[in-house]
Design a protein around this motif. Structure first.
Motif, PDB file in Angstrom:
ATOM      1  N   LEU A  87      -3.108  13.713  -1.369  1.00  0.00           N
ATOM      2  CA  LEU A  87      -2.284  14.228  -0.277  1.00  0.00           C
ATOM      3  C   LEU A  87      -0.831  14.384  -0.709  1.00  0.00           C
ATOM      4  O   LEU A  87      -0.147  15.343  -0.323  1.00  0.00           O
ATOM      5  CB  LEU A  87      -2.399  13.306   0.938  1.00  0.00           C
ATOM      6  N   GLU A  88      -0.344  13.449  -1.506  1.00  0.00           N
ATOM      7  CA  GLU A  88       1.001  13.570  -2.061  1.00  0.00           C
ATOM      8  C   GLU A  88       1.108  14.801  -2.948  1.00  0.00           C
ATOM      9  O   GLU A  88       2.082  15.568  -2.873  1.00  0.00           O
ATOM     10  CB  GLU A  88       1.345  12.306  -2.860  1.00  0.00           C
ATOM     11  N   ALA A  89       0.102  15.012  -3.780  1.00  0.00           N
ATOM     12  CA  ALA A  89       0.092  16.186  -4.647  1.00  0.00           C
ATOM     13  C   ALA A  89       0.030  17.472  -3.825  1.00  0.00           C
ATOM     14  O   ALA A  89       0.713  18.460  -4.139  1.00  0.00           O
ATOM     15  CB  ALA A  89      -1.094  16.112  -5.605  1.00  0.00           C
ATOM     16  N   ALA A  90      -0.780  17.467  -2.758  1.00  0.00           N
ATOM     17  CA  ALA A  90      -0.903  18.662  -1.918  1.00  0.00           C
ATOM     18  C   ALA A  90       0.425  19.006  -1.261  1.00  0.00           C
ATOM     19  O   ALA A  90       0.764  20.199  -1.117  1.00  0.00           O
ATOM     20  CB  ALA A  90      -1.992  18.446  -0.868  1.00  0.00           C
ATOM     21  N   ALA A  91       1.171  17.996  -0.860  1.00  0.00           N
ATOM     22  CA  ALA A  91       2.495  18.249  -0.268  1.00  0.00           C
ATOM     23  C   ALA A  91       3.433  18.875  -1.299  1.00  0.00           C
ATOM     24  O   ALA A  91       4.197  19.798  -0.982  1.00  0.00           O
ATOM     25  CB  ALA A  91       3.072  16.951   0.276  1.00  0.00           C
ATOM     26  N   ASP A  92       3.390  18.387  -2.536  1.00  0.00           N
ATOM     27  CA  ASP A  92       4.227  18.971  -3.596  1.00  0.00           C
ATOM     28  C   ASP A  92       3.799  20.407  -3.902  1.00  0.00           C
ATOM     29  O   ASP A  92       4.648  21.283  -4.104  1.00  0.00           O
ATOM     30  CB  ASP A  92       4.130  18.120  -4.868  1.00  0.00           C
ATOM     31  N   LEU A  93       2.499  20.643  -3.915  1.00  0.00           N
ATOM     32  CA  LEU A  93       1.995  21.982  -4.198  1.00  0.00           C
ATOM     33  C   LEU A  93       2.384  22.965  -3.096  1.00  0.00           C
ATOM     34  O   LEU A  93       2.654  24.147  -3.357  1.00  0.00           O
ATOM     35  CB  LEU A  93       0.477  21.945  -4.346  1.00  0.00           C
ATOM     36  N   ALA A  94       2.420  22.478  -1.858  1.00  0.00           N
ATOM     37  CA  ALA A  94       2.785  23.345  -0.742  1.00  0.00           C
ATOM     38  C   ALA A  94       4.206  23.874  -0.898  1.00  0.00           C
ATOM     39  O   ALA A  94       4.509  25.001  -0.477  1.00  0.00           O
ATOM     40  CB  ALA A  94       2.634  22.596   0.573  1.00  0.00           C
ATOM     41  N   ASP A  95       5.081  23.084  -1.511  1.00  0.00           N
ATOM     42  CA  ASP A  95       6.450  23.545  -1.751  1.00  0.00           C
ATOM     43  C   ASP A  95       6.484  24.746  -2.687  1.00  0.00           C
ATOM     44  O   ASP A  95       7.443  25.521  -2.680  1.00  0.00           O
ATOM     45  CB  ASP A  95       7.287  22.401  -2.339  1.00  0.00           C
ATOM     46  N   ASP A  96       5.429  24.885  -3.500  1.00  0.00           N
ATOM     47  CA  ASP A  96       5.334  26.012  -4.430  1.00  0.00           C
ATOM     48  C   ASP A  96       4.405  27.106  -3.913  1.00  0.00           C
ATOM     49  O   ASP A  96       3.996  28.000  -4.674  1.00  0.00           O
ATOM     50  CB  ASP A  96       4.848  25.521  -5.796  1.00  0.00           C
ATOM     51  N   GLY A  97       4.028  26.990  -2.650  1.00  0.00           N
ATOM     52  CA  GLY A  97       3.204  28.030  -2.051  1.00  0.00           C
ATOM     53  C   GLY A  97       1.721  27.913  -2.306  1.00  0.00           C
ATOM     54  O   GLY A  97       0.968  28.861  -2.053  1.00  0.00           O
ATOM     55  N   ILE A  98       1.256  26.763  -2.794  1.00  0.00           N
ATOM     56  CA  ILE A  98      -0.179  26.546  -3.039  1.00  0.00           C
ATOM     57  C   ILE A  98      -0.731  25.668  -1.930  1.00  0.00           C
ATOM     58  O   ILE A  98      -0.256  24.548  -1.707  1.00  0.00           O
ATOM     59  CB  ILE A  98      -0.415  25.891  -4.417  1.00  0.00           C
TER      60      ILE A  98
ATOM     61  N   ALA B 140       0.838  -1.197   0.000  1.00  0.00           N
ATOM     62  CA  ALA B 140       0.000   0.000   0.000  1.00  0.00           C
ATOM     63  C   ALA B 140       0.871   1.245   0.000  1.00  0.00           C
ATOM     64  O   ALA B 140       2.036   1.206   0.395  1.00  0.00           O
ATOM     65  CB  ALA B 140      -0.896  -0.007   1.239  1.00  0.00           C
ATOM     66  N   PRO B 141       0.324   2.363  -0.435  1.00  0.00           N
ATOM     67  CA  PRO B 141       1.047   3.625  -0.303  1.00  0.00           C
ATOM     68  C   PRO B 141       1.123   4.045   1.156  1.00  0.00           C
ATOM     69  O   PRO B 141       0.507   3.418   2.033  1.00  0.00           O
ATOM     70  CB  PRO B 141       0.185   4.599  -1.115  1.00  0.00           C
ATOM     71  N   GLU B 142       1.880   5.089   1.442  1.00  0.00           N
ATOM     72  CA  GLU B 142       1.900   5.653   2.781  1.00  0.00           C
ATOM     73  C   GLU B 142       0.523   6.214   3.112  1.00  0.00           C
ATOM     74  O   GLU B 142      -0.079   6.914   2.317  1.00  0.00           O
ATOM     75  CB  GLU B 142       2.944   6.767   2.871  1.00  0.00           C
ATOM     76  N   GLY B 143       0.005   5.887   4.271  1.00  0.00           N
ATOM     77  CA  GLY B 143      -1.243   6.512   4.687  1.00  0.00           C
ATOM     78  C   GLY B 143      -2.373   5.613   5.116  1.00  0.00           C
ATOM     79  O   GLY B 143      -3.024   5.885   6.131  1.00  0.00           O
TER      80      GLY B 143
END
Length: 344
Positions: free
Chosen positions: A238-249, A196-199
């Motif tokens: 959630l993985e995408a949200a973590a990546d987006l947070a690095d760009d300030g989104i 399974a993925p993390e989570g």
């Protein structure tokens, strides 16, 4: 049970895989009532091919954990008959893709019994089924079909994404007086041969508890864009949200948990806050969950909605070849791209 009464997973003191959490809920309900039993293909001696019934045979025996012939029409019909007589069967349809073999039993009988009897006969049964791809089992064993079951009135439809939710939703499903379709994603079960993925492996309290139907869970709060999804793609979102947070989104991620009933209110509240909506669904693009959610958002929050996008599987059978299936499946990168597009 009100949401406030649901125990905190972080205080559980132990972690379970999603399969173990489901089995724990089933075992508790079987100990509470002899009316609860399990039947399906390979659910007894094998323990379910995705470990959905692992260990139940040793505890309850063949009288209450029953392997059946390969006849979905026959054993789903038998489960329905038992439910109509007051029992609470849990019937496993090994793959959701096999629904076509028994659609008359599912849709014309299971879903409509209460309605067509004027409420005098109920069908308190759980139809438990595995959904989803990512392990290269081709077009007849890899679909999610969330939208197909949610479209048909008379059945409640639940889709857990974590062990905590899986246990609570299973308790609620078995206790419900209506038929419930319980759709678990095979990639989330925590199997050694299909990690399974993390989570999805989470804290799970030992005591029984219910996750109320019709209450989505905000898995991550955010102000910039709303991402609504379910099942496996909660974790990819959630993985995408973590990546987006690095760009300030700052993305908000909502896990629907149940499709019928659907928590439209939580989605609308989020959209009214962020103004942007991305719906992510492993099911096909057309005539499904993604379109329904977007329709409800436009009906209920049109003045607040600045942009909308959906990330889904294409309208094509699921490919067998691994590179093709990876292209077919919505990825975290696809979700990132969709969020960026609604912010342009």
């Amino acid at each position: 049970m009100a949401q406030a009464d649901v125990p905190d997973p972080d205080a559980a003191g132990r972690e379970l895989t999603m399969s173990r959490a489901m089995v724990e809920a089933i075992a508790h309900e079987m100990n509470e009532s002899r009316d609860v039993f399990v039947m399906g293909e390979d659910v007894a001696d094998y323990g379910g091919i995705f470990d959905s019934t692992q260990g139940l045979l040793e505890e309850f025996g063949h009288d209450r954990v029953m392997d059946v012939p390969i006849s979905e029409t026959g054993f789903i019909g038998a489960g329905l008959g038992a439910a109509m007589q007051g029992m609470r069967p849990i019937v496993e349809l090994m793959f959701a893709d096999f629904f076509g073999v028994a659609m008359d039993q599912i849709y014309n009988n299971m879903a409509k019994t209460a309605y067509m009897s004027g409420g005098s006969v109920s069908a308190p049964m759980v139809l438990m089924t595995a959904v989803g791809g990512t392990y290269n089992d081709a077009a007849q064993h890899s679909q999610t079909l969330y939208g197909t079951f949610a479209h048909l009135p008379g059945m409640k439809v639940v889709v857990p994404s974590t062990a905590y939710d899986a246990k609570g939703l299973m308790h609620a499903a078995i206790r419900d007086d209506d038929p419930v379709v319980y759709m678990f994603h095979k990639r989330l079960m925590g199997l050694a041969w299909m990690p399974a993925p993390e989570g999805p492996k989470t804290g799970v309290p030992e005591e029984p508890y219910e996750i109320p139907f019709g209450e989505a869970d905000v898995k991550r709060e955010g102000d910039d864009t709303t991402i609504v999804t379910l099942g496996l793609h909660v974790h990819r979102a959630l993985e995408a949200a973590a990546d987006l947070a690095d760009d300030g989104i700052d993305a908000e991620v909502i896990d629907l948990r149940t499709l019928v009933p659907l928590d439209t209110e939580t989605v609308l509240e989020s959209v009214q806050k962020t103004g942007r909506l991305v719906v992510v669904d492993e099911d096909y693009r057309s005539y499904g969950v993604s379109g329904e959610l977007i329709a409800r958002a436009t009906e209920g929050a049109l003045e607040d909605l600045e942009a909308v996008e959906r990330v889904t599987a294409p309208d094509t059978p699921v490919p067998y070849a691994r590179p093709l299936e990876e292209e077919f499946q919505p990825s975290a990168a696809d979700i990132v791209a969709a969020v960026e597009s609604v912010r342009e």
